[in-house]
Design a protein around this motif. Structure first.
Motif, short mmCIF file in Angstrom:
data_model
loop_
_atom_site.label_atom_id
_atom_site.label_comp_id
_atom_site.label_asym_id
_atom_site.label_seq_id
_atom_site.Cartn_x
_atom_site.Cartn_y
_atom_site.Cartn_z
N VAL A 189 0.86 -1.19 0.00
CA VAL A 189 0.00 0.00 0.00
C VAL A 189 0.90 1.24 0.00
CG1 VAL A 189 -1.65 1.34 1.35
CG2 VAL A 189 -1.92 -1.15 1.16
N THR A 190 0.65 2.14 -0.95
CA THR A 190 1.45 3.36 -1.05
C THR A 190 0.58 4.62 -1.01
OG1 THR A 190 1.43 3.19 -3.47
CG2 THR A 190 3.33 2.25 -2.33
N THR A 191 -0.70 4.45 -0.71
CA THR A 191 -1.60 5.61 -0.65
C THR A 191 -1.71 6.14 0.77
OG1 THR A 191 -3.42 4.02 -0.48
CG2 THR A 191 -2.99 4.95 -2.64
N GLY A 192 -2.39 7.27 0.93
CA GLY A 192 -2.58 7.86 2.25
C GLY A 192 -1.26 8.26 2.88
N VAL B 227 -12.60 9.89 1.91
CA VAL B 227 -12.41 9.52 0.50
C VAL B 227 -13.07 10.57 -0.39
CG1 VAL B 227 -12.30 7.05 1.03
CG2 VAL B 227 -14.50 8.08 0.42
N ARG B 228 -12.61 10.66 -1.62
CA ARG B 228 -13.22 11.53 -2.63
C ARG B 228 -13.81 10.65 -3.71
NH1 ARG B 228 -9.19 14.32 -3.81
NH2 ARG B 228 -9.64 16.34 -2.84
N VAL B 229 -15.05 10.87 -4.07
CA VAL B 229 -15.68 10.11 -5.15
C VAL B 229 -15.23 10.70 -6.48
CG1 VAL B 229 -17.87 9.40 -6.20
CG2 VAL B 229 -17.66 9.53 -3.71
N VAL B 230 -14.64 9.85 -7.34
CA VAL B 230 -14.11 10.34 -8.62
C VAL B 230 -14.89 9.78 -9.82
CG1 VAL B 230 -11.79 10.74 -7.73
CG2 VAL B 230 -12.37 8.49 -8.64
N VAL C 139 -8.17 10.09 0.60
CA VAL C 139 -7.67 11.46 0.80
C VAL C 139 -6.81 11.55 2.05
CG1 VAL C 139 -8.31 13.87 1.15
CG2 VAL C 139 -9.65 12.44 -0.40
N MET C 140 -7.34 11.12 3.20
CA MET C 140 -6.61 11.25 4.45
C MET C 140 -7.40 10.59 5.58
SD MET C 140 -7.38 15.18 5.51
CE MET C 140 -9.04 15.73 5.86
N ARG C 141 -6.78 10.53 6.74
CA ARG C 141 -7.50 10.14 7.95
C ARG C 141 -8.25 11.37 8.47
NH1 ARG C 141 -8.96 5.56 9.59
NH2 ARG C 141 -8.53 6.00 11.78
N ALA C 142 -9.44 11.13 8.99
CA ALA C 142 -10.27 12.23 9.51
C ALA C 142 -9.68 12.75 10.82
CB ALA C 142 -11.69 11.75 9.74
N PRO C 143 -9.82 14.04 11.08
CA PRO C 143 -9.41 14.57 12.39
C PRO C 143 -10.20 13.88 13.50
CG PRO C 143 -9.88 16.36 10.83
CD PRO C 143 -10.36 15.09 10.19
N LYS C 144 -9.54 13.64 14.63
CA LYS C 144 -10.21 12.96 15.75
C LYS C 144 -11.24 13.87 16.43
CE LYS C 144 -8.07 8.91 15.94
NZ LYS C 144 -8.74 7.61 15.87
N THR C 145 -10.92 15.16 16.48
CA THR C 145 -11.82 16.13 17.12
C THR C 145 -11.91 17.38 16.25
OG1 THR C 145 -10.13 17.34 18.38
CG2 THR C 145 -11.01 15.32 19.38
N GLY C 146 -12.88 18.22 16.57
CA GLY C 146 -13.02 19.48 15.84
C GLY C 146 -12.01 20.53 16.27
N TYR C 147 -11.19 20.20 17.28
CA TYR C 147 -10.23 21.18 17.80
C TYR C 147 -8.87 21.09 17.12
CZ TYR C 147 -13.71 21.42 21.52
OH TYR C 147 -14.88 21.55 22.22
N GLU C 148 -8.65 20.07 16.32
CA GLU C 148 -7.34 19.90 15.71
C GLU C 148 -7.05 21.02 14.71
OE1 GLU C 148 -6.66 15.96 14.27
OE2 GLU C 148 -6.73 15.11 16.28
N ILE C 149 -5.80 21.47 14.72
CA ILE C 149 -5.46 22.67 13.95
C ILE C 149 -4.84 22.34 12.59
CG2 ILE C 149 -5.28 24.20 15.92
CD1 ILE C 149 -2.35 23.68 16.09
#
Length: 417
Positions: free
Chosen positions: A141-144, A246-249, A261-271
């Motif tokens: 695996v080479t994504t993310g 993920v992004r739908v293409v 695309v990425m891992r989601a932030p754990k909380t809404g406070y992450e900068i």
């Protein structure tokens, strides 16, 4: 258990081990108790069977990079062991050592000489086809978060094909990669409608959060939009949020075609997000004259104002950290860190402009520090084969370890150029 572990656990018979799994190393090596010693023995067995290896596989690209880096640093010892027909005295696992002795089949003087001549050239670009002339592919695996290791993997592989993996999570299988030869930035997965019941939470990248709590299914996703994936599985997970964005293409028949695309932030406070950090570090590496081995960040909310700390490990022995060049290196690092901060994403920039975030702290950690995080994870029960180096650190114990490992720390409040 992890999908990568199941076939290994299911083949207890030593007689059909290699035939069933196409695995060179004896099972005692695969089930060894020390990851570094396992990796060393894997390399030793692979070099012994250099002429029959046609593929090199690992769950994640980070694991392959660790293995090839170990080869680069230990090739002389590996050659000595091949020449003597006996693995290093550092291998403490008796069962693993005995299986490797049997596998080597005595001293391999000519083979040792061949490998020594290749490695002594100190040209590690395309080393895989030099050591294993019949190898056809490298697969992982080479994504993310694994994307950062792709260029180094390509360097080692040379002309050997790098094949991508499918989209699996510990919870279930999510998607299939229909074109495994694509580089990570072009990799797309077809979601599997029968693997689980999938729901999608609309995600706003600018806000780094989901938009509301209303989900959509396969028929409701829109091309170009981002979503966080939730699954209901046959094993009993109900509307479980995986934390993957993920992004739908497009669509393949009626199934969404997505890119990770990425891992989601754990909380809404992450900068910052994982994506912000990786993008900023990619620009940082282009401007530095030293090779970055790994990096991670930590948002310290206990400080007032809060501050972002970035930990960076450079390649061991690089000129950048030599004592006589340290002053010039610090100045170069300060300039590059200033551009690093500018690339950390819109949320960081807005809060920085408001004065809600203090100056960026960048710590250069000693060589092997990120391997130390791996050892901590294994000690706490994480399977070595499934380990993914964290990009956003949230564990205070790990942060303390990294701060103790720092050899140089720069605060951008002392630099305004």
């Amino acid at each position: 258990m992890a999908a990568s572990t199941y076939p290994l656990q299911g083949n207890k018979s030593r007689s059909n081990w290699s035939q069933t799994l196409s695995c060179i190393s004896p099972r005692e090596v695969v089930f060894g108790s020390n990851i570094k010693q396992q990796m060393y023995c894997h390399l030793l067995c692979a070099l012994r069977s250099f002429d029959i290896i046609d593929g090199i596989r690992a769950a994640y690209a980070a694991g392959l990079i660790r293995a090839f880096s170990l080869l680069e640093s230990k090739w002389e010892k590996l050659c000595d062991d091949l020449e003597s027909g006996f693995p290093s005295l550092e291998i403490a696992d008796a069962a693993m050592k005995e299986s490797v002795v049997e596998f080597l089949g005595g001293p391999q003087v000519d083979l040792s000489r061949r490998i020594r001549e290749i490695c002594a050239e100190s040209n590690w670009g395309g080393i895989l086809s030099k050591l294993w002339p019949n190898v056809r592919y490298v697969k992982s695996v080479t994504t993310g978060s694994m994307k950062q290791y792709y260029s180094k993997l390509k360097y080692y592989a040379g002309d050997v094909m790098i094949l991508g993996g499918d989209y699996f999570a510990s919870e279930c299988c999510l998607g299939i990669n229909l074109d495994i030869q694509q580089p990570p930035e072009s990799t797309q997965f077809v979601m599997l409608p029968t693997a689980a019941y999938f729901e999608f939470l609309p995600f706003d990248l600018n806000e780094s959060s989901v938009v509301g709590e209303e989900t959509v299914d396969f028929s409701g996703v829109k091309v170009g939009k981002m979503y966080e994936v939730a699954v209901t599985t046959y094993r009993g997970l109900y509307r479980y949020r995986l934390g993957d964005i993920v992004r739908v293409v497009g669509f393949h028949n009626s199934s969404p075609l997505v890119e990770f695309v990425m891992r989601a932030p754990k909380t809404g406070y992450e900068i910052i997000t994982e994506k912000d950090l990786m993008s900023a570090m990619e620009s940082f590496q282009h401007s530095m004259a030293a090779e970055v081995v790994d990096f991670a960040s930590f948002s310290d909310f206990e400080l007032s104002p809060k501050r972002l700390k970035v930990f960076i490990e450079f390649r061991e022995g690089c000129d950048f950290l030599q004592e006589e060049k340290l002053q010039g290196s610090v100045e170069a690092l300060q300039r590059c860190c200033s551009s690093l901060e500018n690339g950390l994403g819109e949320i960081y920039k807005v809060q920085k402009d408001r004065g809600e975030i203090g100056p960026l702290l960048v710590s250069v950690v000693r060589s092997g520090s990120f391997d130390g995080i791996l050892q901590m994870a294994i000690k706490n029960g994480a399977p070595a084969g499934q380990y993914k180096p964290p990009k956003i650190i949230r564990n205070r114990e790990i942060v303390g370890f990294m701060e103790e490992s720092a050899v140089l720390t720069i605060s951008l409040d002392s630099f305004h150029g």
